[in-house]
Enzyme design. Structure first.
Site, PDB file in Angstrom:
ATOM      1  N   GLU A  98      -1.131  25.921 -22.640  1.00  0.00           N
ATOM      2  CA  GLU A  98      -2.378  25.400 -23.196  1.00  0.00           C
ATOM      3  C   GLU A  98      -3.434  26.501 -23.256  1.00  0.00           C
ATOM      4  O   GLU A  98      -3.462  27.403 -22.428  1.00  0.00           O
ATOM      5  CB  GLU A  98      -2.880  24.228 -22.353  1.00  0.00           C
ATOM      6  CG  GLU A  98      -1.937  23.033 -22.459  1.00  0.00           C
ATOM      7  CD  GLU A  98      -2.436  21.782 -21.738  1.00  0.00           C
ATOM      8  OE1 GLU A  98      -2.119  20.684 -22.224  1.00  0.00           O
ATOM      9  OE2 GLU A  98      -3.118  21.883 -20.706  1.00  0.00           O
ATOM     10  N   CYS A 111     -10.192  30.246 -23.334  1.00  0.00           N
ATOM     11  CA  CYS A 111      -9.513  30.362 -22.049  1.00  0.00           C
ATOM     12  C   CYS A 111      -8.014  30.387 -22.323  1.00  0.00           C
ATOM     13  O   CYS A 111      -7.460  29.445 -22.877  1.00  0.00           O
ATOM     14  CB  CYS A 111      -9.902  29.160 -21.189  1.00  0.00           C
ATOM     15  SG  CYS A 111      -9.044  29.085 -19.622  1.00  0.00           S
ATOM     16  N   CYS A 118       2.855  28.026 -12.777  1.00  0.00           N
ATOM     17  CA  CYS A 118       2.273  28.965 -11.834  1.00  0.00           C
ATOM     18  C   CYS A 118       3.034  28.888 -10.526  1.00  0.00           C
ATOM     19  O   CYS A 118       3.512  27.834 -10.134  1.00  0.00           O
ATOM     20  CB  CYS A 118       0.800  28.642 -11.589  1.00  0.00           C
ATOM     21  SG  CYS A 118      -0.060  29.921 -10.623  1.00  0.00           S
ATOM     22  N   CYS A 122      -1.689  26.577  -5.282  1.00  0.00           N
ATOM     23  CA  CYS A 122      -3.008  26.237  -4.746  1.00  0.00           C
ATOM     24  C   CYS A 122      -3.109  24.717  -4.687  1.00  0.00           C
ATOM     25  O   CYS A 122      -2.729  24.024  -5.627  1.00  0.00           O
ATOM     26  CB  CYS A 122      -4.124  26.819  -5.624  1.00  0.00           C
ATOM     27  SG  CYS A 122      -4.086  28.625  -5.708  1.00  0.00           S
ATOM     28  N   CYS A 125      -4.926  22.425  -7.595  1.00  0.00           N
ATOM     29  CA  CYS A 125      -4.734  22.791  -9.007  1.00  0.00           C
ATOM     30  C   CYS A 125      -3.544  22.051  -9.609  1.00  0.00           C
ATOM     31  O   CYS A 125      -2.445  22.053  -9.042  1.00  0.00           O
ATOM     32  CB  CYS A 125      -4.525  24.299  -9.120  1.00  0.00           C
ATOM     33  SG  CYS A 125      -4.300  24.857 -10.818  1.00  0.00           S
ATOM     34  N   CYS A 352     -11.150  23.287 -15.644  1.00  0.00           N
ATOM     35  CA  CYS A 352     -10.471  24.168 -14.688  1.00  0.00           C
ATOM     36  C   CYS A 352      -9.494  23.383 -13.837  1.00  0.00           C
ATOM     37  O   CYS A 352      -9.847  22.369 -13.252  1.00  0.00           O
ATOM     38  CB  CYS A 352     -11.471  24.812 -13.724  1.00  0.00           C
ATOM     39  SG  CYS A 352     -12.627  25.908 -14.478  1.00  0.00           S
TER      40      CYS A 352
HETATM   41  N1  SAH Z   1      -4.579  32.036 -11.113  1.00  0.00           N
HETATM   42  C1  SAH Z   1      -5.872  32.498 -11.548  1.00  0.00           C
HETATM   43  C2  SAH Z   1      -6.206  31.982 -12.915  1.00  0.00           C
HETATM   44  C3  SAH Z   1      -6.464  30.489 -12.990  1.00  0.00           C
HETATM   45  S1  SAH Z   1      -8.163  30.330 -13.245  1.00  0.00           S
HETATM   46  C4  SAH Z   1      -6.901  32.149 -10.502  1.00  0.00           C
HETATM   47  O1  SAH Z   1      -6.561  31.504  -9.532  1.00  0.00           O
HETATM   48  O2  SAH Z   1      -8.036  32.593 -10.614  1.00  0.00           O
HETATM   49  C5  SAH Z   1      -8.477  28.702 -12.994  1.00  0.00           C
HETATM   50  C6  SAH Z   1      -9.700  28.504 -12.116  1.00  0.00           C
HETATM   51  O3  SAH Z   1      -9.870  27.096 -11.925  1.00  0.00           O
HETATM   52  C7  SAH Z   1      -9.504  29.103 -10.737  1.00  0.00           C
HETATM   53  O4  SAH Z   1     -10.726  29.558 -10.214  1.00  0.00           O
HETATM   54  C8  SAH Z   1      -9.032  27.900  -9.973  1.00  0.00           C
HETATM   55  O5  SAH Z   1      -9.180  28.062  -8.601  1.00  0.00           O
HETATM   56  C9  SAH Z   1      -9.898  26.825 -10.548  1.00  0.00           C
HETATM   57  N2  SAH Z   1      -9.357  25.494 -10.330  1.00  0.00           N
HETATM   58  C10 SAH Z   1      -8.060  25.169 -10.148  1.00  0.00           C
HETATM   59  N3  SAH Z   1      -7.924  23.834  -9.982  1.00  0.00           N
HETATM   60  C11 SAH Z   1      -9.164  23.310 -10.067  1.00  0.00           C
HETATM   61  C12 SAH Z   1      -9.677  21.989 -10.006  1.00  0.00           C
HETATM   62  N4  SAH Z   1      -8.864  20.944  -9.829  1.00  0.00           N
HETATM   63  N5  SAH Z   1     -10.999  21.821 -10.147  1.00  0.00           N
HETATM   64  C13 SAH Z   1     -11.811  22.879 -10.351  1.00  0.00           C
HETATM   65  N6  SAH Z   1     -11.391  24.149 -10.445  1.00  0.00           N
HETATM   66  C14 SAH Z   1     -10.077  24.370 -10.291  1.00  0.00           C
END
Ligand code: SAH
Length: 375
Positions: A98, A111, A118, A122, A125, A352
């Protein structure tokens, strides 16, 4: 003469200027052909060589036979009430990723994804839930920018908006699916195309790579490119961060912040943005805010607070607004530039952490098999 199978024709879409020059040179062609080709491909959005009028008929025929310009195919689009647009892009092997367009005033940020799924897991996410598929190629990474630029340019031209047609996107962030710094080899050439004046011509400040903290790759990124760095911190200490971002067990907070300091100090215009997802009752209290402020003191940085974006089955909640404001207040009083990100596109799961795409690969199949046999 039959056409060679598409798989035997070299995809030129993701080759940066130097790689293209090499490709032409290897074939006994003049290296400056690269400089002629790049604007046709990335500024004009061509995917055929035949119309490239300054390349000469024979060379164009040769290119049609030996090369191709192949990007992921836009398969579906969703539009949010707030103007955010999300595309599902289909890859040649059936996987899907996406990409999200976030319009904000004069800014139009795309984006893009760097991996199918991935591997980082985390806790907060949605992308983590689908597991890891594979790395995207350089063609597939720049191909998202190429496909969306082309679509938006066409729309702008149809609407008679010349200014928009000239500059459909203003910013690119590698904040979609995947961990870009675990795929640096493919990410770097795509970044070079983004900032190349003959291709997309974005200024370095307007291209951002986001990482969960792959420390050795931050150093390599610093050597290979000058783009902006965003680091997903989410916790001020190892105990909490180990739990939220398992990668922290390998690269703890101290080590990560030291790498950020070196990145910021490595070049005059560089700064680091820390992303901090706020999870109600987990990492959003005044104690965490104060500790965070102490850890970031003296670092050239800013902080983006991202109130948690929910997804089905997620074990967290978004904090109340006063909690978010209090957290921000503590950072601001400590002199740290801090903004709270509005959720964008959450009605279409484009915010995000909400991207899922489709993983079609061994990982997914093997997990399903494991589930079937009760492993
Ligand atoms: N792997 C990289 C790129 C992904 S960026 C990274 O971790 O930075 C996506 C961003 O959205 C990251 O800052 C991640 O921590 C954040 N994110 C992931 N899940 C989220 C959620 N459920 N709500 C808000 N932000 C989230």
């Amino acid at each position: 003469m039959s056409e060679p199978a598409s798989s035997t024709r070299q995809n030129l879409l993701g080759l940066d200027r130097r790689a293209l020059e090499g490709w032409f040179a290897e074939r006994g062609e003049r290296p400056f052909r690269a400089r002629q080709l790049l604007p046709w491909v990335h500024r004009r959005g061509l995917d055929r060589f035949a119309p490239m009028s300054d390349l000469g008929k024979a060379l164009r025929a040769r290119l049609e036979g030996e090369a191709q310009l192949r990007a992921p195919r836009i398969e579906a689009e969703q539009r949010s009430a707030d103007g955010t647009r999300k595309w599902l892009l289909r890859l040649d092997d059936g996987n899907a990723i996406e990409a999200v367009l976030i319009p904000d005033g004069d800014r139009r940020t795309l984006c893009v994804s760097s991996q199918v799924g991935c591997a980082l897991n985390c806790r907060f996410c949605a992308t983590a839930r689908q597991g890891f598929g594979r790395n995207l190629t350089r063609h597939e990474i720049i191909g998202q920018v190429w496909a969306v630029t082309r679509l938006l340019r066409g729309e702008a031209q149809a609407a008679g908006d010349e200014a928009l047609a000239l500059r459909p996107l203003t910013n690119v962030v590698l904040m979609g699916m995947g961990e870009p710094l675990l795929n640096l080899e493919e990410v770097l050439p795509a970044l070079r195309l983004m900032v190349d004046d003959l291709a997309y011509g974005f200024s370095r400040r307007r291209v951002t790579v986001s990482t969960a903290g792959v420390v050795p790759a931050i150093e390599r990124l610093a050597e290979g490119s000058d783009v902006s760095l965003a680091v997903s911190l989410h916790a001020p200490d190892d105990a909490l961060r180990d739990e939220l971002v398992p990668l922290n067990r390998k690269y703890p907070v101290d080590m990560l912040l030291e790498a950020c300091r070196r990145y910021a100090e490595g070049a005059p215009q560089r700064s680091v943005t820390f992303e901090y997802v706020l999870l109600a009752g987990v990492n959003d209290g005044p104690a965490e805010a104060r500790l965070l402020a102490r850890r970031l003191a003296g670092l050239r940085c800013k902080v983006n607070l991202i109130p948690f974006n929910p997804f089905p089955g997620a074990p967290y909640r978004r904090p109340a607004q006063d909690r978010v404001d209090a957290f921000r207040g503590i950072l601001l009083r400590a002199g740290i530039r801090t903004i709270t990100r509005r959720p964008r596109g959450d009605d279409i799961d484009a915010a995000c952490g909400q991207l899922v795409g489709r993983v079609r690969d061994r990982t997914r199949r093997s997990r399903r098999l494991a589930a079937e046999v009760g492993a």
